[in-house]
Design a protein around this motif. Structure first.
Motif, PDB file in Angstrom:
ATOM      1  N   THR A   5       0.817  -1.209   0.000  1.00  0.00           N
ATOM      2  CA  THR A   5       0.000   0.000   0.000  1.00  0.00           C
ATOM      3  C   THR A   5       0.849   1.257   0.000  1.00  0.00           C
ATOM      4  N   GLU A   6       2.024   1.202   0.629  1.00  0.00           N
ATOM      5  CA  GLU A   6       2.910   2.360   0.641  1.00  0.00           C
ATOM      6  C   GLU A   6       3.731   2.403  -0.639  1.00  0.00           C
ATOM      7  N   ASN A   7       4.101   3.620  -1.015  1.00  0.00           N
ATOM      8  CA  ASN A   7       4.976   3.783  -2.168  1.00  0.00           C
ATOM      9  C   ASN A   7       6.427   3.772  -1.717  1.00  0.00           C
ATOM     10  N   ASN A   8       7.036   2.608  -1.860  1.00  0.00           N
ATOM     11  CA  ASN A   8       8.457   2.463  -1.554  1.00  0.00           C
ATOM     12  C   ASN A   8       9.211   2.607  -2.869  1.00  0.00           C
ATOM     13  N   VAL A   9       9.910   3.718  -3.006  1.00  0.00           N
ATOM     14  CA  VAL A   9      10.383   4.159  -4.313  1.00  0.00           C
ATOM     15  C   VAL A   9      11.868   3.861  -4.525  1.00  0.00           C
ATOM     16  N   GLY A  10      12.156   3.461  -5.754  1.00  0.00           N
ATOM     17  CA  GLY A  10      13.527   3.399  -6.236  1.00  0.00           C
ATOM     18  C   GLY A  10      13.662   4.376  -7.389  1.00  0.00           C
ATOM     19  N   ILE A  11      14.591   5.305  -7.315  1.00  0.00           N
ATOM     20  CA  ILE A  11      14.783   6.259  -8.410  1.00  0.00           C
ATOM     21  C   ILE A  11      15.933   5.761  -9.290  1.00  0.00           C
ATOM     22  N   TYR A  12      15.712   5.838 -10.586  1.00  0.00           N
ATOM     23  CA  TYR A  12      16.718   5.322 -11.520  1.00  0.00           C
ATOM     24  C   TYR A  12      17.271   6.452 -12.366  1.00  0.00           C
ATOM     25  N   MET A  13      18.600   6.489 -12.479  1.00  0.00           N
ATOM     26  CA  MET A  13      19.291   7.527 -13.253  1.00  0.00           C
ATOM     27  C   MET A  13      20.295   6.869 -14.201  1.00  0.00           C
ATOM     28  N   ARG A  14      20.391   7.405 -15.416  1.00  0.00           N
ATOM     29  CA  ARG A  14      21.343   6.878 -16.406  1.00  0.00           C
ATOM     30  C   ARG A  14      21.931   8.015 -17.225  1.00  0.00           C
ATOM     31  N   LEU A  15      23.206   7.874 -17.539  1.00  0.00           N
ATOM     32  CA  LEU A  15      23.881   8.834 -18.412  1.00  0.00           C
ATOM     33  C   LEU A  15      24.865   8.063 -19.279  1.00  0.00           C
ATOM     34  N   SER A  16      24.700   8.158 -20.598  1.00  0.00           N
ATOM     35  CA  SER A  16      25.648   7.495 -21.506  1.00  0.00           C
ATOM     36  C   SER A  16      26.769   8.457 -21.858  1.00  0.00           C
ATOM     37  N   LYS A  17      27.806   7.934 -22.462  1.00  0.00           N
ATOM     38  CA  LYS A  17      28.930   8.788 -22.882  1.00  0.00           C
ATOM     39  C   LYS A  17      28.463   9.805 -23.916  1.00  0.00           C
ATOM     40  N   GLU A  18      27.520   9.406 -24.778  1.00  0.00           N
ATOM     41  CA  GLU A  18      27.004  10.318 -25.791  1.00  0.00           C
ATOM     42  C   GLU A  18      26.165  11.427 -25.156  1.00  0.00           C
ATOM     43  N   ASP A  19      25.414  11.086 -24.079  1.00  0.00           N
ATOM     44  CA  ASP A  19      24.581  12.082 -23.406  1.00  0.00           C
ATOM     45  C   ASP A  19      25.411  13.193 -22.784  1.00  0.00           C
ATOM     46  N   MET A  20      26.660  12.869 -22.421  1.00  0.00           N
ATOM     47  CA  MET A  20      27.519  13.870 -21.788  1.00  0.00           C
ATOM     48  C   MET A  20      27.758  15.060 -22.710  1.00  0.00           C
ATOM     49  N   LEU A  21      27.607  14.843 -24.027  1.00  0.00           N
ATOM     50  CA  LEU A  21      27.826  15.922 -24.975  1.00  0.00           C
ATOM     51  C   LEU A  21      26.681  16.918 -24.978  1.00  0.00           C
ATOM     52  N   ASP A  22      25.535  16.547 -24.396  1.00  0.00           N
ATOM     53  CA  ASP A  22      24.364  17.412 -24.417  1.00  0.00           C
ATOM     54  C   ASP A  22      24.320  18.406 -23.262  1.00  0.00           C
ATOM     55  N   GLY A  23      25.340  18.416 -22.424  1.00  0.00           N
ATOM     56  CA  GLY A  23      25.395  19.413 -21.357  1.00  0.00           C
ATOM     57  C   GLY A  23      25.017  18.865 -19.996  1.00  0.00           C
ATOM     58  N   ASP A  24      24.908  19.795 -19.016  1.00  0.00           N
ATOM     59  CA  ASP A  24      24.695  19.404 -17.623  1.00  0.00           C
ATOM     60  C   ASP A  24      23.263  18.982 -17.324  1.00  0.00           C
ATOM     61  N   SER A  25      22.296  19.323 -18.213  1.00  0.00           N
ATOM     62  CA  SER A  25      20.888  19.067 -17.895  1.00  0.00           C
ATOM     63  C   SER A  25      20.602  17.587 -17.712  1.00  0.00           C
ATOM     64  N   LEU A  26      21.412  16.718 -18.352  1.00  0.00           N
ATOM     65  CA  LEU A  26      21.184  15.279 -18.235  1.00  0.00           C
ATOM     66  C   LEU A  26      22.085  14.630 -17.193  1.00  0.00           C
ATOM     67  N   SER A  27      22.896  15.385 -16.506  1.00  0.00           N
ATOM     68  CA  SER A  27      23.856  14.805 -15.583  1.00  0.00           C
ATOM     69  C   SER A  27      23.171  13.996 -14.492  1.00  0.00           C
ATOM     70  N   ILE A  28      23.907  13.051 -13.949  1.00  0.00           N
ATOM     71  CA  ILE A  28      23.376  12.201 -12.880  1.00  0.00           C
ATOM     72  C   ILE A  28      22.922  13.056 -11.690  1.00  0.00           C
ATOM     73  N   GLU A  29      23.708  14.063 -11.374  1.00  0.00           N
ATOM     74  CA  GLU A  29      23.382  14.902 -10.220  1.00  0.00           C
ATOM     75  C   GLU A  29      22.075  15.653 -10.436  1.00  0.00           C
ATOM     76  N   ASN A  30      21.871  16.193 -11.633  1.00  0.00           N
ATOM     77  CA  ASN A  30      20.615  16.903 -11.926  1.00  0.00           C
ATOM     78  C   ASN A  30      19.425  15.963 -11.934  1.00  0.00           C
ATOM     79  N   GLN A  31      19.607  14.761 -12.464  1.00  0.00           N
ATOM     80  CA  GLN A  31      18.518  13.780 -12.433  1.00  0.00           C
ATOM     81  C   GLN A  31      18.156  13.437 -10.991  1.00  0.00           C
ATOM     82  N   LYS A  32      19.177  13.252 -10.180  1.00  0.00           N
ATOM     83  CA  LYS A  32      18.946  12.896  -8.778  1.00  0.00           C
ATOM     84  C   LYS A  32      18.175  13.991  -8.048  1.00  0.00           C
TER      85      LYS A  32
END
Length: 548
Positions: A5-32
């Protein structure tokens, strides 16, 4: 598994080497930050974080994804939250399999915030659009993969070194292209490896020499320079795979050879070797460690019948693997016998005779072939004397020797070079004339100056003559091409003879460089002579004996 009944959450984050070229908006830290804020505002329980940093979205064997699935199956989490569907994956089939099958089976709620996807609301428009979004994400991955490959190809053709490591024997350069530069410690070892191979030593034997001398293997040397231990090689020994990789790496010629591998597809990252014709090669980009001559000799030795047998003193005899029985065609085997002599003179000692005998006789006995015994020193002297006689021919009159070798190559002197050139010129001239005659005849037919039946007959005659001439031209050109190759072969043979002109003994390297095979006739009792035929490389037709 009972629903929670409770929402026990797992948050998932991913960044590929190609995504790194798109800037900080996709960074692991920003996703987190985004996902944590979302869970906190909902008042849910944040149980765990799952991260795949540097992993492609097409790969679902990611460690973060696998850990998330394991925790879901154990009931630790019942809700998965991601920034958007592309962060979860860019494989249309796999994303659909997880969201439509795997997560529902484990009572997992899936939320992709930016895409508005929430599997708790099955009637939402976002869920209807999800297949299209996933398909677009996969297309984006495919498009990105093609762009990256294109960039790699452009850089490789421009002479930029793309590897993270340089071949053993080099250091990574500090220039903009990071081209390999000679490593003074390891380059001499690479050169020595090639030299040992040219001398006829097998890869395993070369490994044994390097290991006995305690020379660090390429992997061990790499980790020594980093001040670390090699995690994959506890024995720190040279192996045949490593050595063969060195012996077949054209980078040592000073050429940049890259993009030898590719992946099956943008979704299947398994590496496969390209055909050699598809490699990207830029020549003369850095200092070579070995010469083209040494490289070619190694390739020639690779194609030899065998590498020869290593004797008890860990050397290979000069003629090992090159001698064949003239009767049964099988290779001769080396052997030795000992005898105690000198007792009558008061000076006893042991004499060792080393010799060759027929391989068939050795295996199966005299019912299948005779011994064909020949003393090792005797056959080596015979061969050395014959080689020296050829060297003398070259030294006395090189042009006469060249003609003799060419005659031996072609069996009979039938050059006809001048006649062939004249015939070729005449035939090509007549082919051009016939083209003009056919065009003229056709033009006369069209203008009405020539009846159609006469034109057809002329065209048929002209075409038949032209086809015969074209065949003649092809035959002459093929003959001239064969002659040029024969001449190149003779020049190579003479060059090799000159290289060993001061040799005082027959060596393994000399034997492999000059000799293809030697056949030994049986020594008949009472007969003073026996037939020993030496088949030389480049000037004799190769011997096709049996090797089993």
């Amino acid at each position: 598994m009972a629903k929670q009944t409770e929402n026990n959450v797992g948050i998932y984050m991913r960044l590929s080497k190609e995504d790194m070229l798109d800037g900080d908006s996709l960074s692991i830290e920003n996703q987190k930050m985004m996902l944590t804020k979302f869970v906190r505002e909902k008042g849910w329980n944040l149980i765990s974080e799952y991260v795949d940093d540097g992993y492609s979205g097409t790969d679902f064997e990611r460690p973060g994804i696998q850990r998330l699935l394991s925790d879901a199956q154990l009931g630790k989490i019942n809700t998965v939250v991601v920034k958007d569907l592309s962060r979860f994956g860019r494989n249309y089939i796999e994303v659909g399999r997880y969201i439509d099958y795997i997560f529902p089976m484990n009572h997992i709620r899936f939320i992709a915030i930016n895409d508005g996807v929430d599997t708790a609301d099955r009637s939402s428009t976002a869920l209807d659009m999800m297949p299209i979004i996933n398909l677009f994400n996969e297309w984006h991955s495919s498009s990105t993969s093609k762009k990256i490959k294109a960039v790699f190809e452009v850089n490789a053709k421009a002479g930029k070194y793309l590897g993270s490591k340089v071949p053993y024997g080099y250091n990574r350069g500090d220039d903009p292209n990071h081209l390999p530069v000679i490593n003074p410690e390891t380059a001499p070892i690479v050169k020595r490896i090639f030299d040992m191979r040219v001398q006829g030593m097998s890869p395993l034997k070369i490994c044994a020499v390097l290991n006995e001398e305690g020379i660090p293997s390429p992997a061990e040397y790499y980790y020594q320079q980093r001040g670390e231990n090699d995690p994959q090689n506890n024995k720190h020994l040279w192996g045949r795979t490593t050595l063969n990789h060195i012996l077949h790496n054209p980078m040592y010629l000073g050429h940049l050879v890259q993009l030898k591998q590719t992946s099956v597809s943008h979704k299947n990252h398994q590496k496969i070797m390209k055909d050699e014709s598809e490699w990207t090669v830029v020549e003369n980009t850095h200092e070579p460690i070995i010469s083209q001559e040494i490289w070619d000799r190694c390739r020639e030795i690779d194609a030899e019948h065998t590498t020869g047998r290593v004797s008890s003193n860990k050397t290979v005899k000069p003629l090992s693997s090159l001698l064949y029985c003239a009767d049964c065609g099988f290779r001769m085997t080396s052997a030795k016998s000992t005898n105690k002599v000198g007792y009558t003179t008061g000076n006893p000692h042991i004499v060792v005779w080393e010799f060759y005998k027929c391989g068939t006789y050795t295996r199966y006995g005299k019912d299948y072939c005779s011994t064909h015994y020949i003393d090792q020193r005797k056959i080596e002297k015979i061969v050395l004397d014959d080689i020296r006689s050829l060297m003398c021919m070259v030294g006395d009159d090189e042009e006469t020797a060249r003609k003799a070798f060419l005659a031996r190559k072609q069996k009979t002197i039938n050059h006809q070079t001048s006649a062939d050139k004249e015939k070729l010129q005449t035939a090509k001239k007549r082919i051009t004339e016939l083209d003009k005659l056919m065009q003229s005849a056709y033009a006369d037919k069209v203008s009405g100056e020539m009846p159609a039946s006469v034109c057809a007959k002329l065209l048929e005659q002209y075409e038949a003559e032209q086809n015969a001439l074209i065949s003649q031209v092809q035959e002459i050109e093929n003959h001239m091409l064969t002659m040029r190759q024969d001449e190149r072969d003779v020049e190579e043979f003479i060059a090799r003879l000159k290289k060993y002109q001061n040799a005082e003994v027959l060596t393994r390297e000399m034997s492999l460089a000059l000799i293809d095979a030697i056949t030994i006739d049986e020594c008949v009792r009472g007969k003073q002579e026996r037939d020993i035929h030496i088949y030389y490389k480049f000037i004799d037709k190769g011997y096709s004996g049996k090797t089993e």
